[in-house]
Design a protein around this motif. Sequence first.
Motif, PDB file in Angstrom:
ATOM      1  N   LYS A  86      22.839  -4.936 -21.166  1.00 42.18           N
ATOM      2  CA  LYS A  86      22.608  -5.518 -20.313  1.00 42.18           C
ATOM      3  C   LYS A  86      22.771  -4.891 -19.056  1.00 42.18           C
ATOM      4  CE  LYS A  86      25.473  -9.029 -19.297  1.00 42.18           C
ATOM      5  NZ  LYS A  86      25.961 -10.813 -19.445  1.00 42.18           N
ATOM      6  N   ASP A  87      23.992  -4.562 -18.725  1.00 42.59           N
ATOM      7  CA  ASP A  87      24.123  -3.204 -16.890  1.00 42.59           C
ATOM      8  C   ASP A  87      23.386  -2.788 -16.878  1.00 42.59           C
ATOM      9  OD1 ASP A  87      25.226  -2.577 -18.835  1.00 42.59           O
ATOM     10  OD2 ASP A  87      26.754  -1.698 -17.883  1.00 42.59           O
ATOM     11  N   ILE A  88      22.702  -1.989 -17.694  1.00 35.75           N
ATOM     12  CA  ILE A  88      21.654  -1.115 -16.915  1.00 35.75           C
ATOM     13  C   ILE A  88      20.099  -1.229 -17.748  1.00 35.75           C
ATOM     14  CG2 ILE A  88      23.447   0.525 -16.976  1.00 35.75           C
ATOM     15  CD1 ILE A  88      23.156   2.160 -19.782  1.00 35.75           C
ATOM     16  N   ALA A  89      20.313  -2.570 -18.432  1.00 31.47           N
ATOM     17  CA  ALA A  89      18.487  -2.258 -19.016  1.00 31.47           C
ATOM     18  C   ALA A  89      18.600  -3.861 -19.366  1.00 31.47           C
ATOM     19  CB  ALA A  89      18.313  -1.486 -20.112  1.00 31.47           C
ATOM     20  N   SER A  90      18.513  -4.521 -18.505  1.00 29.78           N
ATOM     21  CA  SER A  90      17.918  -5.998 -18.607  1.00 29.78           C
ATOM     22  C   SER A  90      16.785  -6.285 -18.328  1.00 29.78           C
ATOM     23  CB  SER A  90      18.371  -7.196 -17.168  1.00 29.78           C
ATOM     24  OG  SER A  90      20.414  -7.719 -17.734  1.00 29.78           O
ATOM     25  N   GLY A  91      16.101  -4.842 -17.810  1.00 31.36           N
ATOM     26  CA  GLY A  91      14.829  -5.489 -17.648  1.00 31.36           C
ATOM     27  C   GLY A  91      14.188  -4.205 -18.419  1.00 31.36           C
ATOM     28  N   ILE A  92      12.655  -4.142 -19.093  1.00 31.00           N
ATOM     29  CA  ILE A  92      12.374  -3.363 -19.632  1.00 31.00           C
ATOM     30  C   ILE A  92      10.855  -2.882 -19.513  1.00 31.00           C
ATOM     31  CG2 ILE A  92      13.937  -2.734 -21.200  1.00 31.00           C
ATOM     32  CD1 ILE A  92      11.317  -4.493 -23.318  1.00 31.00           C
ATOM     33  N   LEU A  93      10.445  -1.360 -19.311  1.00 34.17           N
ATOM     34  CA  LEU A  93       8.449  -1.568 -18.897  1.00 34.17           C
ATOM     35  C   LEU A  93       8.663  -0.976 -20.306  1.00 34.17           C
ATOM     36  CD1 LEU A  93       6.518  -1.969 -15.668  1.00 34.17           C
ATOM     37  CD2 LEU A  93       5.432  -0.813 -18.151  1.00 34.17           C
ATOM     38  N   ALA A  94       7.398  -1.288 -20.760  1.00 28.86           N
ATOM     39  CA  ALA A  94       7.058  -0.513 -22.069  1.00 28.86           C
ATOM     40  C   ALA A  94       5.668   0.336 -21.935  1.00 28.86           C
ATOM     41  CB  ALA A  94       8.034  -0.545 -23.598  1.00 28.86           C
ATOM     42  N   ASN A 118       9.800   1.621  -9.934  1.00 23.59           N
ATOM     43  CA  ASN A 118      11.523   1.165  -9.062  1.00 23.59           C
ATOM     44  C   ASN A 118      12.365   0.843 -10.664  1.00 23.59           C
ATOM     45  OD1 ASN A 118      10.398   1.764  -6.495  1.00 23.59           O
ATOM     46  ND2 ASN A 118       9.472  -0.987  -6.356  1.00 23.59           N
ATOM     47  N   GLY A 119      12.301   1.711 -11.271  1.00 24.65           N
ATOM     48  CA  GLY A 119      13.182   1.351 -12.616  1.00 24.65           C
ATOM     49  C   GLY A 119      14.105   2.677 -11.997  1.00 24.65           C
ATOM     50  N   TRP A 163       9.323  -7.499 -12.311  1.00 25.07           N
ATOM     51  CA  TRP A 163       8.227  -5.725 -12.571  1.00 25.07           C
ATOM     52  C   TRP A 163       7.209  -6.183 -11.522  1.00 25.07           C
ATOM     53  CZ3 TRP A 163      10.482  -1.044 -14.272  1.00 25.07           C
ATOM     54  CH2 TRP A 163      11.531  -0.768 -14.897  1.00 25.07           C
ATOM     55  N   LEU A 164       6.645  -5.422 -10.517  1.00 21.64           N
ATOM     56  CA  LEU A 164       5.804  -5.452  -9.541  1.00 21.64           C
ATOM     57  C   LEU A 164       4.288  -5.241 -10.090  1.00 21.64           C
ATOM     58  CD1 LEU A 164       7.228  -3.805  -6.850  1.00 21.64           C
ATOM     59  CD2 LEU A 164       7.783  -6.494  -7.406  1.00 21.64           C
ATOM     60  N   PRO A 165       3.483  -5.530  -9.791  1.00 17.27           N
ATOM     61  CA  PRO A 165       2.649  -5.392 -10.040  1.00 17.27           C
ATOM     62  C   PRO A 165       1.851  -4.044  -9.864  1.00 17.27           C
ATOM     63  CG  PRO A 165       2.211  -7.593  -9.362  1.00 17.27           C
ATOM     64  CD  PRO A 165       3.737  -7.113  -9.418  1.00 17.27           C
ATOM     65  N   GLU A 166       2.420  -3.581  -8.897  1.00 15.86           N
ATOM     66  CA  GLU A 166       2.109  -2.236  -8.357  1.00 15.86           C
ATOM     67  C   GLU A 166       2.290  -1.813  -9.076  1.00 15.86           C
ATOM     68  OE1 GLU A 166       1.327  -4.357  -5.276  1.00 15.86           O
ATOM     69  OE2 GLU A 166       3.348  -4.311  -6.464  1.00 15.86           O
ATOM     70  N   GLU A 167       3.853  -1.613 -10.075  1.00 16.60           N
ATOM     71  CA  GLU A 167       4.271  -0.984 -11.013  1.00 16.60           C
ATOM     72  C   GLU A 167       3.899  -0.689 -12.032  1.00 16.60           C
ATOM     73  OE1 GLU A 167       9.469  -1.278 -10.840  1.00 16.60           O
ATOM     74  OE2 GLU A 167       8.294  -2.863 -10.262  1.00 16.60           O
ATOM     75  N   ILE A 168       3.246  -1.813 -12.400  1.00 21.11           N
ATOM     76  CA  ILE A 168       2.271  -2.047 -13.833  1.00 21.11           C
ATOM     77  C   ILE A 168       1.240  -1.416 -14.220  1.00 21.11           C
ATOM     78  CG2 ILE A 168       0.934  -3.612 -15.211  1.00 21.11           C
ATOM     79  CD1 ILE A 168       3.903  -5.964 -14.455  1.00 21.11           C
ATOM     80  N   THR A 169       0.348  -0.975 -12.442  1.00 26.78           N
ATOM     81  CA  THR A 169      -0.378  -0.764 -12.625  1.00 26.78           C
ATOM     82  C   THR A 169      -0.438   0.879 -12.973  1.00 26.78           C
ATOM     83  OG1 THR A 169      -1.379  -2.363 -11.146  1.00 26.78           O
ATOM     84  CG2 THR A 169      -2.716   0.104 -10.881  1.00 26.78           C
ATOM     85  N   SER A 170       0.903   1.783 -12.361  1.00 30.06           N
ATOM     86  CA  SER A 170       0.727   2.549 -11.443  1.00 30.06           C
ATOM     87  C   SER A 170       1.279   3.183 -13.580  1.00 30.06           C
ATOM     88  CB  SER A 170       2.902   2.704 -11.327  1.00 30.06           C
ATOM     89  OG  SER A 170       2.910   4.369 -11.266  1.00 30.06           O
ATOM     90  N   SER A 204       0.809  -1.441   0.248  1.00 23.88           N
ATOM     91  CA  SER A 204      -0.027  -0.414  -0.143  1.00 23.88           C
ATOM     92  C   SER A 204       0.606   1.032  -0.353  1.00 23.88           C
ATOM     93  CB  SER A 204      -1.012   0.129   1.194  1.00 23.88           C
ATOM     94  OG  SER A 204      -1.283  -1.214   1.365  1.00 23.88           O
ATOM     95  N   GLU A 205       1.886   1.542   0.795  1.00 19.76           N
ATOM     96  CA  GLU A 205       2.700   2.643   0.659  1.00 19.76           C
ATOM     97  C   GLU A 205       2.908   2.764  -0.869  1.00 19.76           C
ATOM     98  OE1 GLU A 205       5.808   1.577   4.319  1.00 19.76           O
ATOM     99  OE2 GLU A 205       4.248   1.886   5.497  1.00 19.76           O
ATOM    100  N   ALA A 206       3.932   2.070  -1.278  1.00 16.88           N
ATOM    101  CA  ALA A 206       4.369   0.988  -2.688  1.00 16.88           C
ATOM    102  C   ALA A 206       3.091   1.748  -3.178  1.00 16.88           C
ATOM    103  CB  ALA A 206       4.514   0.230  -3.350  1.00 16.88           C
ATOM    104  N   VAL A 207       2.065   1.620  -3.573  1.00 18.05           N
ATOM    105  CA  VAL A 207       0.817   2.366  -4.376  1.00 18.05           C
ATOM    106  C   VAL A 207       0.731   3.435  -3.870  1.00 18.05           C
ATOM    107  CG1 VAL A 207      -1.301   1.963  -4.836  1.00 18.05           C
ATOM    108  CG2 VAL A 207       0.113  -0.138  -4.813  1.00 18.05           C
ATOM    109  N   GLU A 208       0.830   4.011  -2.652  1.00 20.56           N
ATOM    110  CA  GLU A 208       0.283   5.465  -2.489  1.00 20.56           C
ATOM    111  C   GLU A 208       1.440   6.383  -2.996  1.00 20.56           C
ATOM    112  OE1 GLU A 208      -1.109   8.690  -0.938  1.00 20.56           O
ATOM    113  OE2 GLU A 208      -2.564   6.833  -0.638  1.00 20.56           O
ATOM    114  N   LEU A 209       2.823   5.777  -2.736  1.00 18.36           N
ATOM    115  CA  LEU A 209       3.535   6.314  -3.571  1.00 18.36           C
ATOM    116  C   LEU A 209       3.574   6.793  -5.215  1.00 18.36           C
ATOM    117  CD1 LEU A 209       6.490   7.627  -2.487  1.00 18.36           C
ATOM    118  CD2 LEU A 209       7.954   5.616  -3.250  1.00 18.36           C
ATOM    119  N   PHE A 210       3.245   6.134  -5.788  1.00 17.50           N
ATOM    120  CA  PHE A 210       2.671   5.437  -7.066  1.00 17.50           C
ATOM    121  C   PHE A 210       2.047   6.721  -7.759  1.00 17.50           C
ATOM    122  CE2 PHE A 210       4.865   1.752  -7.694  1.00 17.50           C
ATOM    123  CZ  PHE A 210       6.389   1.919  -8.381  1.00 17.50           C
ATOM    124  N   ASN A 211       1.181   6.246  -6.654  1.00 16.19           N
ATOM    125  CA  ASN A 211      -0.072   7.606  -6.466  1.00 16.19           C
ATOM    126  C   ASN A 211      -0.333   8.933  -6.439  1.00 16.19           C
ATOM    127  OD1 ASN A 211      -2.169   5.446  -7.449  1.00 16.19           O
ATOM    128  ND2 ASN A 211      -2.942   5.252  -4.665  1.00 16.19           N
TER     129      ASN A 211
END
Length: 735
Positions: free
Chosen positions: A408-416, A352-353, A478-485, A313-320
């Motif tokens: 890969k050292d800075i971008a092994s994960g992406i959310l587009a 959190n990227g 990637w957390l569900p909260e990040e995707i929702t955000s 909830s704290e993470a969600v509140e921060l994103f909100n």
Amino acid sequence: MNKLSVDLTNCDKEPIHIPGKVQSHGFLIAINKTDLTISYVSENTGDYLFTPAKDLLDRPISALSGYFNQPDFNIDDLLKLGVIRKSFDAISPYPVEVNKNPFYLIINESVNDWLLEFEPVSLQYDIQSLVGRSASAMLQGKSVSALLSGAAVEVKKLINYDRIMIYKFLDDGHGEVVAEEKEEHLEPFFGLHYPASDIPKQARELYKLNLTRLIANVNTNDSPIITFKENTPLDLTNGGLRAVSPIHIQYLKNMGVYSSFSISLIANGELWGLIACHNYSPKFIDYKAREGSKLIGEILSSALEYRQAEEDSEAVELFNSTAIVLSEHLNRDKYLVDALTNHDKNLLNVTNGTGVAIIFENELKTIGQVPDDESIWELADWIKDNSDESIYYTHRLSEIFHPAKNYKDIASGILACSISKDPDEVMIWFKPEQLSTVNWAGNPDKPVTPSADGLANLSPRKSFETWSQVVNNTSEKWLPEEITSVLRIREIIVAHINKKANEIRLLNEKLQSAYEELDTFSYTISHDLRTPLTSIKTYAELMLKNKTLDDNGKKMLDRIVSGANKMNFLIKEILNLARVGRSEIVYETVNMQSLIKEISTEVWAAFKADNAELILGQSIDLKGDKTMIAQVFTNLISNAVKYSSMVEKPKISVSANMDGGETIYSVKDNGMGIDNRYYDRVFELFKRMDNVKEIEGTGVGLAIVKRIVERHNGRVWFESKLNSGSTFYVAFKNR
């Protein structure tokens, strides 16, 4: 096939719920549900009841009463009571005496039988009276990690095992020790990872059903279960005395562990992890002590759900809160990208990227740690070609998109996430590679050793030296909260773009209406002015013929005629401007070489510019309205001749080149140039520079040029330096 090649899922296939044995610290009797006869007994039952175990088989339940020194003890009545209540929880443990020694009877259900398990009572524990205090102390932890650390401390106080570990199951089934309390002389296991094969699938399922599990002494021999039913093993899924897999026993021996006890942690209906307790000498804790420990586990499970929900909830509140702030920026700032990137709270705070890129209106802006611009453009094209969804994410980018191995050292994960109907407009968040070292408690690939019969069987690891496996090409998930955000921010941006588009549409409609009104007004006024202006000029010219006028009178009349001529020229220019706005564009191929030569001839004659040199470069034909294009080049060439007339050797150059999808013409002179103070006024109507007031002009010509070029969906701009000349550019799209 090599004999040592064995599928690691062998452990998962071991039938641990029907081991055919029980641990020898207690004994078991199974009663058939249908006829209430004794269907199974553990072989050690005879040791406790002083009668051969096999003699009990197939006898009625009533035959057991004689073996217990309790006249009021009636197993049949207990079973009936449990059936009526649909549970034996209120009955177990039932105190009984076996040869004058205190035992607990624990009743559980099997498939076709009732399980009667008899365990000794241990008088050294009174855990239940301590559970409340321990639970209260444990719950002082305000975070998940603090809660787990406190739980390990309190469980050690309760049962005094040498080592208490909180063991968490991760996504792929392997586990990590996330909290630990131990005797000082023991090597720490905190932070170690254990392969998923250490606790196979079917064992994890049993941990969900049996919330505690005791192994009192790994060095005692289990007692076989005997029955008269051939090939029908007794299902001990719900049994507390169920014998342990030989592989797991050897596993504990290799660790030097004599006794183990586990408490299941269930969060949101799933096995979250275990409280794993190890003792380096034999240790038995009785049923009530185990139930008290189970209560601690249940309290911790509930607290885990609550604390984790709080942190989520704290993470969600921060994103909100980030979404709210970015929405305010969008409403206040002029440019969308600036609103999202130029403030302390920006797009980077949406997840959190560690980096983010936004591509909007064919421009790229980045924040934080990101790949180079060329790589981002390449990645954006790949995402567009490989995803039809508005959002795409992965934590193993380089395994899917091989060029990403270079960064890969800075971008092994992406959310587009796309931000408009244009697939080229996108936001991309990045997470770095987890170049962390995962410390395994031994090599996770269990060695395979051949058995006496030559077949290859799995054996537990014999070395528990830390074995490190570098996890590469992988970011944190990637957390569900990040995707929702991200989806929330996308909605805000899309709504903002739509709002702006609607505002622009309304403004365009108003502007179009204003243009039409202005054109009509200009045409009407200009047309109506020409008649009285002609009269003024005519009468002035007639009066000039009067020979009685003195020189002052003639001078005044000359000024009237000159002013009328200038005003007539200005009206003509205004009519031209109005005509540009009202006329329909008739597209045709314009022979530019011929047109420029024709215009040049007329201009040179009009300005008597015999000393001016015309340099004609490459000519490229244009698609457009010939009359309007002629107006553009007439104005530009006329200005070039006019404003270079003061230099000794005027030079005017006209040339064209292709650039992408455009044809660009330049008209260059070596004249007086434009002061940079007036750059923003060059294309405005009736605006003229202070240094050209001695040169005839109206300030309308360049406004006409701009309007014609823009009506052709083109561009116009200039470069100039005072006293060094000017170059005007017009770009027309190739149709």
